[in-house]
Motif scaffolding. Structure first.
Motif, short mmCIF file in Angstrom:
data_model
loop_
_atom_site.label_atom_id
_atom_site.label_comp_id
_atom_site.label_asym_id
_atom_site.label_seq_id
_atom_site.Cartn_x
_atom_site.Cartn_y
_atom_site.Cartn_z
N ASP A 1 -10.38 -17.46 -16.49
CA ASP A 1 -11.00 -18.09 -15.32
C ASP A 1 -10.45 -19.50 -15.11
O ASP A 1 -10.17 -19.90 -13.98
CB ASP A 1 -12.52 -18.15 -15.50
CG ASP A 1 -13.14 -16.77 -15.65
OD1 ASP A 1 -12.96 -15.94 -14.74
OD2 ASP A 1 -13.79 -16.53 -16.68
N VAL A 2 -10.31 -20.24 -16.19
CA VAL A 2 -9.78 -21.60 -16.09
C VAL A 2 -8.32 -21.56 -15.67
O VAL A 2 -7.89 -22.32 -14.79
CB VAL A 2 -9.94 -22.33 -17.44
CG1 VAL A 2 -9.40 -23.76 -17.33
CG2 VAL A 2 -11.40 -22.35 -17.88
N ALA A 3 -7.55 -20.66 -16.29
CA ALA A 3 -6.13 -20.57 -15.95
C ALA A 3 -5.93 -20.20 -14.49
O ALA A 3 -5.09 -20.79 -13.79
CB ALA A 3 -5.45 -19.55 -16.85
N SER A 4 -6.68 -19.23 -13.99
CA SER A 4 -6.53 -18.84 -12.59
C SER A 4 -6.88 -19.98 -11.65
O SER A 4 -6.22 -20.20 -10.63
CB SER A 4 -7.41 -17.62 -12.29
OG SER A 4 -6.88 -16.47 -12.88
N THR A 5 -7.93 -20.73 -12.00
CA THR A 5 -8.31 -21.89 -11.19
C THR A 5 -7.15 -22.88 -11.07
O THR A 5 -6.83 -23.36 -9.97
CB THR A 5 -9.52 -22.60 -11.81
OG1 THR A 5 -10.65 -21.72 -11.78
CG2 THR A 5 -9.86 -23.88 -11.05
N TYR A 6 -6.47 -23.15 -12.18
CA TYR A 6 -5.44 -24.19 -12.16
C TYR A 6 -4.09 -23.68 -11.66
O TYR A 6 -3.32 -24.47 -11.10
CB TYR A 6 -5.33 -24.84 -13.54
CG TYR A 6 -6.44 -25.84 -13.74
CD1 TYR A 6 -6.34 -27.12 -13.21
CD2 TYR A 6 -7.63 -25.48 -14.37
CE1 TYR A 6 -7.37 -28.03 -13.34
CE2 TYR A 6 -8.67 -26.38 -14.51
CZ TYR A 6 -8.54 -27.66 -13.99
OH TYR A 6 -9.57 -28.56 -14.10
N TRP A 7 -3.79 -22.39 -11.82
CA TRP A 7 -2.55 -21.89 -11.23
C TRP A 7 -2.66 -21.87 -9.70
O TRP A 7 -1.73 -22.27 -9.00
CB TRP A 7 -2.22 -20.50 -11.76
CG TRP A 7 -1.57 -20.53 -13.12
CD1 TRP A 7 -2.06 -20.00 -14.28
CD2 TRP A 7 -0.32 -21.13 -13.44
NE1 TRP A 7 -1.19 -20.25 -15.32
CE2 TRP A 7 -0.11 -20.94 -14.83
CE3 TRP A 7 0.65 -21.83 -12.72
CZ2 TRP A 7 1.02 -21.41 -15.50
CZ3 TRP A 7 1.79 -22.29 -13.38
CH2 TRP A 7 1.96 -22.08 -14.75
N VAL A 8 -3.81 -21.42 -9.19
CA VAL A 8 -4.00 -21.49 -7.74
C VAL A 8 -4.07 -22.96 -7.32
O VAL A 8 -3.49 -23.36 -6.30
CB VAL A 8 -5.26 -20.74 -7.31
CG1 VAL A 8 -5.52 -20.94 -5.81
CG2 VAL A 8 -5.14 -19.25 -7.62
N GLY A 9 -4.75 -23.77 -8.11
CA GLY A 9 -4.87 -25.20 -7.81
C GLY A 9 -3.53 -25.90 -7.74
O GLY A 9 -3.37 -26.87 -7.00
N ARG A 10 -2.56 -25.42 -8.51
CA ARG A 10 -1.23 -26.04 -8.46
C ARG A 10 -0.65 -25.94 -7.06
O ARG A 10 -0.02 -26.89 -6.56
CB ARG A 10 -0.30 -25.39 -9.47
CG ARG A 10 1.07 -26.06 -9.57
CD ARG A 10 1.87 -25.55 -10.75
NE ARG A 10 3.17 -26.22 -10.86
CZ ARG A 10 4.01 -26.05 -11.88
NH1 ARG A 10 3.69 -25.23 -12.87
NH2 ARG A 10 5.17 -26.69 -11.90
N SER A 11 -0.88 -24.82 -6.39
CA SER A 11 -0.36 -24.65 -5.03
C SER A 11 -1.13 -25.48 -4.02
O SER A 11 -0.69 -25.64 -2.87
CB SER A 11 -0.42 -23.17 -4.62
OG SER A 11 -1.76 -22.76 -4.40
N GLN A 12 -2.29 -26.02 -4.44
CA GLN A 12 -3.13 -26.83 -3.56
C GLN A 12 -3.10 -28.31 -3.91
O GLN A 12 -3.86 -29.09 -3.36
CB GLN A 12 -4.57 -26.31 -3.62
CG GLN A 12 -4.71 -24.88 -3.15
CD GLN A 12 -6.15 -24.41 -3.16
OE1 GLN A 12 -7.03 -25.01 -3.75
NE2 GLN A 12 -6.41 -23.32 -2.46
N GLY A 13 -2.23 -28.70 -4.82
CA GLY A 13 -2.06 -30.11 -5.14
C GLY A 13 -3.01 -30.65 -6.18
O GLY A 13 -3.25 -31.85 -6.24
N PHE A 14 -3.57 -29.80 -7.06
CA PHE A 14 -4.42 -30.31 -8.12
C PHE A 14 -3.64 -31.36 -8.93
O PHE A 14 -2.53 -31.13 -9.38
CB PHE A 14 -4.86 -29.17 -9.04
CG PHE A 14 -6.08 -28.43 -8.57
CD1 PHE A 14 -6.35 -28.29 -7.22
CD2 PHE A 14 -6.94 -27.85 -9.47
CE1 PHE A 14 -7.48 -27.59 -6.79
CE2 PHE A 14 -8.06 -27.15 -9.05
CZ PHE A 14 -8.34 -27.02 -7.71
#
Length: 587
Positions: free
Chosen positions: A130-143
């Motif tokens: 769950d954490v990994a998916s949040t941050y991989w998608v977040g990478r495409s959103q500028g996290f």
């Protein structure tokens, strides 16, 4: 902040000033559990907590927690169904563990251990996926973590490991204070993005943009929750919604209320609900008259710092006379800042003492007492302001306006007309400067128009925000010196960040470098002293909350105003902390 789309209203502006999710800057300090000052064994279980927040009904509003326009977007209420790994206690400089058991820098890696045994509302176990998916998608959103990390690994179900390629004490907040979204919904998108980044693609690549659009367009059937509460989808109307217990969620046995009821609406709609006793807590930026009505009715008002407020901003070339810092300093002393604060917000605004672009509440944590003594307060002093004008070669003409070389000082002051508080401050500043001898013509426009014009450099003098709700001072310097300046394609206020031997951009970068926050105090101090002398912008006052707290209908008395939890900025809501740690309970 790229995860949130700007919407024009006063309460949302105050919310946006506290956003910390995806920016390039964040709080320092290592995580660790800390006493919370609440939740004794006598707390009463059951009852309801009533809140308020605006949303759009589906299909416009939706339940994709990684796409703009979702229900409860930007609200502290999201903490109760998509909590973060931790929450920060500003006064103590410590993290409280939520979804994490621990987090620490280990060599080149920042490693998080997750709590075990938690379940999403669909029954699936909470894991590192769950954490990994949040941050991989977040990478495409500028996290923002991806400014400092170049790799993310999940060595087991309960461990998440970020490889830190650029050491920074900002890493903890960028990892720990993002809502975690479910792998069951976002895993397929995350896998595509992980593969693309692994193949050398970047966020600007067409392939990554295509997946990011898939994420933005994704519409789950219902709201997911790993927190102690979940939105009852059937309860969502244009007027209110109900959140009920999520049996397997985070700290579900610790929280006391059976339900959280949220009323929908902006300030005008929520005010009568507060006065009627239907709302226990609201964050809507109520005007002074409403604030007084709360007091007359015996409703307590919590006034915690918001770490932001209005500032006067000069365009470097459209108002070139103000390139002389003496004129900016004169303006700072020609306006009675405490008076402006008082007439606008009463006890919910304070003129800054240190005038360095950072909240007075943060300064003592980063700047020594000796260096604090070097910071001028620019108290109201018309005589001292007049001397600065004379020293700069200006004299008043027969019309009472300062002039030099035959050119009088006459400008347009541009402000957001739909911000009632800033309109008040603009009128006060305009009157003061006209009386002082600088001719000001006021021009108002709704915030969406005014903001775009200022960012595009289409102004002479304007009102913009200084400071931001983030415990690390770097964020406030970014806000005051870069956000409507060098970060804008068309130049914003066009203020040169290099002034003599002062390089603000370099100092801002240095504030985030390395893991040692003690070493960061040097660039913070240098930037503060330079800001105080140069006054690139002029902070007028800091906004404090005027959040009504009803202690008579449903919720037992809250902690006293002296409790350190009320020092928290909006990015780490004190309400979330007080509900999670069991302090708040029903009467």
């Amino acid at each position: 902040m790229s995860e949130q789309r700007y919407r024009v209203d006063r309460r949302r502006f105050l919310r946006d000033s506290a956003l910390v999710t995806v920016g390039l800057v964040a709080a320092a300090c290592a995580p660790g559990a800390t006493p919370t000052g609440g939740g004794g064994g006598t707390a009463k279980k059951g009852g309801e907590f009533h809140a308020a927040w605006p949303w759009d009904l589906p299909p416009k509003g939706h339940y994709n927690w990684l796409s703009s326009g979702n229900i409860m977007q930007g609200s502290y209420i999201q903490d109760f169904f998509i909590p973060s790994l931790g929450v920060y206690r500003w006064a103590e400089g410590k993290w409280e563990n939520w979804l994490m058991e621990s987090a620490a820098q280990n060599g080149e890696n920042y490693e998080v251990k997750l709590k075990q045994g938690l379940k999403w509302d669909d029954g699936k176990e909470f894991t590192s996926a769950d954490v990994a998916s949040t941050y991989w998608v977040g990478r495409s959103q500028g996290f923002g973590i991806w400014t400092y990390a170049d790799k993310l690994e999940t060595p087991d179900k309960y461990t998440v490991r970020f490889h830190i390629s650029r050491p920074s004490s900002l890493v903890p907040r960028l990892v720990l204070r993002n809502p975690i979204r479910p792998d069951s919904q976002f895993g397929p998108f995350a896998k595509k993005l992980q593969d693309l980044y692994g193949a050398g693609k970047t966020t600007t690549s067409d392939e990554v943009k295509a997946v990011a659009k898939e994420v933005a367009d994704f519409r789950p059937d219902g709201p997911a929750s790993i927190g102690p509460y979940k939105i009852d989808k059937a309860s969502v109307t244009a007027a209110q919604l109900t959140m009920v217990k999520n049996p397997g969620g985070l700290l579900v046995d610790k929280v006391n209320f059976d339900k959280i009821v949220v009323y929908q609406g902006e300030t005008d709609a929520v005010t009568p609900l507060v006065l009627a006793g239907d709302v226990d807590y609201a964050t809507h930026g109520f005007p002074l008259a409403t604030d007084k009505a709360f007091g007359d009715q015996g409703i307590r008002v919590v006034r915690g710092p918001l770490y932001t407020g209005p500032a006067i901003v000069f365009h470097w070339t459209a108002a070139p006379e103000f390139q002389d810092k003496r004129l900016r300093q004169a303006v700072a002393m020609a306006i009675n800042k405490p008076e402006s604060a008082k007439i606008t917000y009463g006890d919910s605004a304070k003129a800054p003492k240190f005038m360095c672009g950072v909240s007075d509440n943060i300064v003592p944590l980063w700047i020594s007492a000796a260096d604090q003594g070097k910071l001028k307060s620019y108290d109201y002093d018309v005589a001292a302001a007049a001397k600065l004008m004379t020293d700069a070669g200006y004299a008043k003409g027969g019309d009472g306006i300062y002039a030099k070389g035959g050119k009088a000082l006459a400008y347009e002051l541009y402000f957001p007309s739909d911000f009632a508080d800033w309109t008040s401050a603009a009128n006060h500043a305009g009157d003061a400067l006209n009386k002082f001898g600088i001719k000001i013509t006021l021009r108002g426009a709704i915030r969406s128009t005014q903001l775009a014009d200022v960012n595009n450099g289409k102004f002479q003098i304007a009102f913009m925000g200084w400071g931001i709700g983030n415990p690390h001072p770097q964020a406030s310097f970014v806000q005051g010196l870069q956000t409507f300046n060098t970060l804008q394609a068309n130049g914003g206020m066009a203020y040169p960040l290099k002034q003599g031997d002062v390089d603000f951009a370099a100092l801002i970068n240095a504030m985030g470098d390395g893991f040692d926050t003690e070493k960061q105090k040097d660039p913070v101090t240098k930037a503060a002293i330079a800001f105080n002398d140069l006054l690139p912008i002029i902070p007028l006052w800091e906004r404090y909350g005027n959040n009504p707290v009803n202690e008579k209908k449903r919720v037992a008395p809250w902690p006293p105003d002296s409790d350190s939890v009320f020092k928290n900025g909006g990015g780490d809501s004190f309400v979330s902390i007080l509900i999670y740690n069991g302090t708040l309970h029903s009467l």
